[in-house]
Design an enzyme around this catalytic site. Sequence first.
Site, PDB file in Angstrom:
ATOM      1  N   PRO A 120       0.841  -1.210   0.000  1.00  0.00           N
ATOM      2  CA  PRO A 120       0.000   0.000   0.000  1.00  0.00           C
ATOM      3  C   PRO A 120       0.871   1.253   0.000  1.00  0.00           C
ATOM      4  CG  PRO A 120      -0.699  -1.516   1.719  1.00  0.00           C
ATOM      5  CD  PRO A 120       0.587  -2.054   1.161  1.00  0.00           C
ATOM      6  N   GLU A 121       0.491   2.224  -0.795  1.00  0.00           N
ATOM      7  CA  GLU A 121       1.213   3.484  -0.788  1.00  0.00           C
ATOM      8  C   GLU A 121       0.451   4.500   0.050  1.00  0.00           C
ATOM      9  OE1 GLU A 121       3.647   4.875  -3.679  1.00  0.00           O
ATOM     10  OE2 GLU A 121       3.653   3.105  -4.965  1.00  0.00           O
TER      11      GLU A 121
END
Length: 297
Positions: free
Chosen positions: A2-3
């Site tokens: 996940p960013e």
Amino acid sequence: MPELPEVETVKRGLAPTFEGALITKVDQNRPDLRFQFPVDFANRLTGRRLTVLSRRSKYLLGDIDSGDVLVMHLGMSGSFRIENDLADATPGSFVHARSKDPKHDHVVFHLESADGARARIVYNDPRRFGFMDLIARPALAEHPFFRDLGLEPLGNDLGGETLARLFNGRKTPLKAALLNQKLIAGLGNIYVCEALWRTGLSPERAAGTLVTRTGRPTKKAEELAANIRATLEDAIRAGGSSLRDHTQADGTLGYFQHSFAVYDREGESCRTPGCTGTVARLVQSNRSTFHCPACQT
Ligand SMILES: [Zn+2]
């Protein structure tokens, strides 16, 4: 992994349930994730209230009324699920679908809101690269997780002036400088590619070329700062809509990648108006960079 926009979306999704809630019980189903849980993890949270949920880089921070901060990181495959009497929801927009297999439910926070409503926030993580910790609030800034982190790209601090200060004299490639967590925290590969493409800047040019001889930001530096924020904000907005969609859907969140303009589009036509270039991939610092050699200079 996940960013930042995904983590921010998760924070916004969890906040209405988590903030202000009394933690009546914590199920900790294993001794460790990526790291051991802190000693007395469940006991230190039980009977306490989570006052504020915030984010620093890709860490979720829950201030507990005991003075501890509940630090949570999603790792590669972590997700939170909110369960209550009305609906279940998994906040956040992810390139890869999140697991709902209960055998990967590692932590369950049982909550009671101020008005007496009950809910559970469930942490699921098949690969277990995520982790949780409890750190005293005064010690947080100097903790090894946080002490070397650069500025937040979504904050008001990120403008052309800041980029000029960070990049002045740097000969490292622009993309590497943007991914340097000591300069800007939480900016990841996908959004750096997207922001550079929007700005028409080559990922390979030296970071210092965005600074004038007198240390001032160039016009492109101003544009890049604005495009970094806009790229992240667009992604957060998309995540917000997926959160709404998801409450009626089957949990498949994989469509989000289709909204990328350049990332993962090797060999496809550049989407810059008037550009006839083709998106190319190159490898920088062991990461794939997607860019258009025709309009990114
Ligand atoms: Zn192009």
